[in-house]
Design a protein around this motif. Structure first.
Motif, mmCIF file in Angstrom:
data_model
loop_
_atom_site.group_PDB
_atom_site.id
_atom_site.type_symbol
_atom_site.label_atom_id
_atom_site.label_comp_id
_atom_site.label_asym_id
_atom_site.label_seq_id
_atom_site.Cartn_x
_atom_site.Cartn_y
_atom_site.Cartn_z
ATOM 1 N N VAL A 286 0.839 -1.194 0.000
ATOM 2 C CA VAL A 286 0.000 0.000 0.000
ATOM 3 C C VAL A 286 0.875 1.244 0.000
ATOM 4 C CG1 VAL A 286 -1.732 1.318 1.273
ATOM 5 C CG2 VAL A 286 -1.956 -1.166 1.082
ATOM 6 N N ALA A 287 1.983 1.207 0.738
ATOM 7 C CA ALA A 287 2.902 2.351 0.775
ATOM 8 C C ALA A 287 3.492 2.619 -0.600
ATOM 9 C CB ALA A 287 4.011 2.100 1.793
ATOM 10 N N VAL A 288 3.812 1.548 -1.337
ATOM 11 C CA VAL A 288 4.372 1.708 -2.683
ATOM 12 C C VAL A 288 3.365 2.432 -3.577
ATOM 13 C CG1 VAL A 288 5.139 0.488 -4.756
ATOM 14 C CG2 VAL A 288 5.874 -0.306 -2.502
ATOM 15 N N PHE A 289 2.111 1.969 -3.566
ATOM 16 C CA PHE A 289 1.107 2.642 -4.384
ATOM 17 C C PHE A 289 0.837 4.056 -3.884
ATOM 18 C CE2 PHE A 289 -3.317 3.987 -4.891
ATOM 19 C CZ PHE A 289 -3.330 4.133 -6.275
ATOM 20 N N ASN A 290 0.803 4.220 -2.579
ATOM 21 C CA ASN A 290 0.503 5.538 -2.008
ATOM 22 C C ASN A 290 1.523 6.583 -2.454
ATOM 23 O OD1 ASN A 290 -1.219 7.035 0.116
ATOM 24 N ND2 ASN A 290 0.871 7.480 0.756
ATOM 25 N N ARG A 291 2.800 6.196 -2.528
ATOM 26 C CA ARG A 291 3.824 7.146 -2.976
ATOM 27 C C ARG A 291 3.562 7.568 -4.423
ATOM 28 N NH1 ARG A 291 7.178 3.672 0.019
ATOM 29 N NH2 ARG A 291 7.893 2.575 -1.846
ATOM 30 N N VAL A 292 3.188 6.593 -5.255
ATOM 31 C CA VAL A 292 2.864 6.893 -6.655
ATOM 32 C C VAL A 292 1.661 7.832 -6.732
ATOM 33 C CG1 VAL A 292 2.009 5.891 -8.806
ATOM 34 C CG2 VAL A 292 3.833 4.741 -7.531
ATOM 35 N N TYR A 293 0.626 7.501 -5.981
ATOM 36 C CA TYR A 293 -0.613 8.270 -6.073
ATOM 37 C C TYR A 293 -0.464 9.656 -5.445
ATOM 38 C CZ TYR A 293 -5.625 9.114 -6.326
ATOM 39 O OH TYR A 293 -6.858 9.635 -6.616
ATOM 40 N N LEU A 294 0.358 9.755 -4.429
ATOM 41 C CA LEU A 294 0.640 11.064 -3.839
ATOM 42 C C LEU A 294 1.284 11.982 -4.884
ATOM 43 C CD1 LEU A 294 0.824 13.028 -1.469
ATOM 44 C CD2 LEU A 294 2.912 11.845 -0.732
ATOM 45 N N THR A 295 2.221 11.435 -5.651
ATOM 46 C CA THR A 295 2.853 12.216 -6.717
ATOM 47 C C THR A 295 1.827 12.647 -7.759
ATOM 48 O OG1 THR A 295 4.943 11.026 -6.429
ATOM 49 C CG2 THR A 295 4.620 12.168 -8.524
ATOM 50 N N VAL A 296 0.947 11.727 -8.155
ATOM 51 C CA VAL A 296 -0.096 12.047 -9.131
ATOM 52 C C VAL A 296 -1.000 13.157 -8.612
ATOM 53 C CG1 VAL A 296 -2.171 11.159 -10.284
ATOM 54 C CG2 VAL A 296 -0.101 9.763 -10.197
ATOM 55 N N THR A 297 -1.430 13.041 -7.368
ATOM 56 C CA THR A 297 -2.368 14.003 -6.802
ATOM 57 C C THR A 297 -1.718 15.372 -6.622
ATOM 58 O OG1 THR A 297 -3.429 12.159 -5.647
ATOM 59 C CG2 THR A 297 -4.051 14.362 -4.949
ATOM 60 N N GLN A 298 -0.458 15.393 -6.227
ATOM 61 C CA GLN A 298 0.256 16.661 -6.129
ATOM 62 C C GLN A 298 0.375 17.329 -7.506
ATOM 63 O OE1 GLN A 298 3.820 15.114 -4.294
ATOM 64 N NE2 GLN A 298 3.241 15.887 -2.273
ATOM 65 N N THR A 299 0.626 16.521 -8.533
ATOM 66 C CA THR A 299 0.717 17.059 -9.896
ATOM 67 C C THR A 299 -0.619 17.625 -10.345
ATOM 68 O OG1 THR A 299 2.450 15.448 -10.460
ATOM 69 C CG2 THR A 299 1.288 16.492 -12.297
#
Length: 235
Positions: free
Chosen positions: A21-34
């Protein structure tokens, strides 16, 4: 948007780095910040619509990973395999993207339409721009998380497994599902049945994406012979 970003950052701080979940969360955090940056700097013609869609989209993911055993079927494979030693970080990232795009995005579109009192067609441009942001990041995600050339024994089956999934196809399917769910809004039983079927189907794809990849292929013993029941040692 700041509220969902804060919740993602809290997850990032709380979860072990190798947790699926942490691996996906890091990806999705980047997407959401963008997305947050692009919405705030004129990248979307209707910022309120885009932000509503992005927030409702993110909230579905956060509810799924913050619940205690009540996550939708599409998220269960990732939650159940999040610490499996044979699953690679790239698999976790794409399994999360599969669940979020394949299932959550369609429901987020319908929820946004209900909230704003508009038809899905009014959100199509925002939907496409959100999707373009995700597609632009997918290649980078694969490059960052793919095993290096020293792990070709792992990468070969991993490449085969992940090459069968496409974010573009998932995004197109999400738009079709959203339109169908909207058309079924006056037939709630049919809408619920379709949503449950969508959830289960996306979950099945997620299980395939999370197939464990062995670092060393298992080999039969040198003195083994094969029978219909499998390999058996001789003598």
């Amino acid at each position: 948007m700041e509220a969902v970003l804060a919740r993602m950052r809290a997850l990032d701080e709380r979860l072990p780095a190798q947790d699926g979940v942490a691996v996906f969360n890091r990806v999705y955090l980047t997407v959401t910040q963008t997305l947050h940056h692009r919405i705030g700097h004129g990248g979307f013609p209707a910022p309120r619509r885009a932000e509503t869609l992005s927030v409702r989209f993110a909230e579905r993911y956060l509810r799924a990973v913050e619940t205690d055993g009540r996550a939708p079927a599409c998220w269960r494979p990732l939650l159940q395999a999040r610490r499996h030693p044979g699953v690679r970080p790239l698999q976790y990232a794409l399994a999360g993207i599969n669940a979020h795009i394949g299932h959550d995005l369609a429901l987020a579109v319908v929820s946004t339409c209900r909230h704003l009192g508009c038809e899905p067609a009014a959100l199509e441009a925002d939907f496409d721009r959100v999707g373009d942001t995700l597609v632009s990041l997918e290649e980078r995600i694969r490059e960052e998380l793919m095993p290096g050339p020293d792990l070709l024994e792992v990468a070969d089956p991993l490449t085969h497994l992940l090459g069968s999934w496409s974010l573009e196809r998932a995004r197109a399917g999400a738009w079709s599902a959203a339109r169908l769910l909207w058309a079924l809004r006056r037939a709630p039983e049919l809408a619920e049945e379709f949503a449950e079927s969508l959830d289960a189907g996306v979950g099945l794809v997620g299980r395939c994406l999370l197939t464990p990849i062995l670092t060393t292929p298992s080999r039969p013993p040198a003195n083994a012979v094969r029978s219909p029941a499998g390999w058996s040692p001789v003598g």
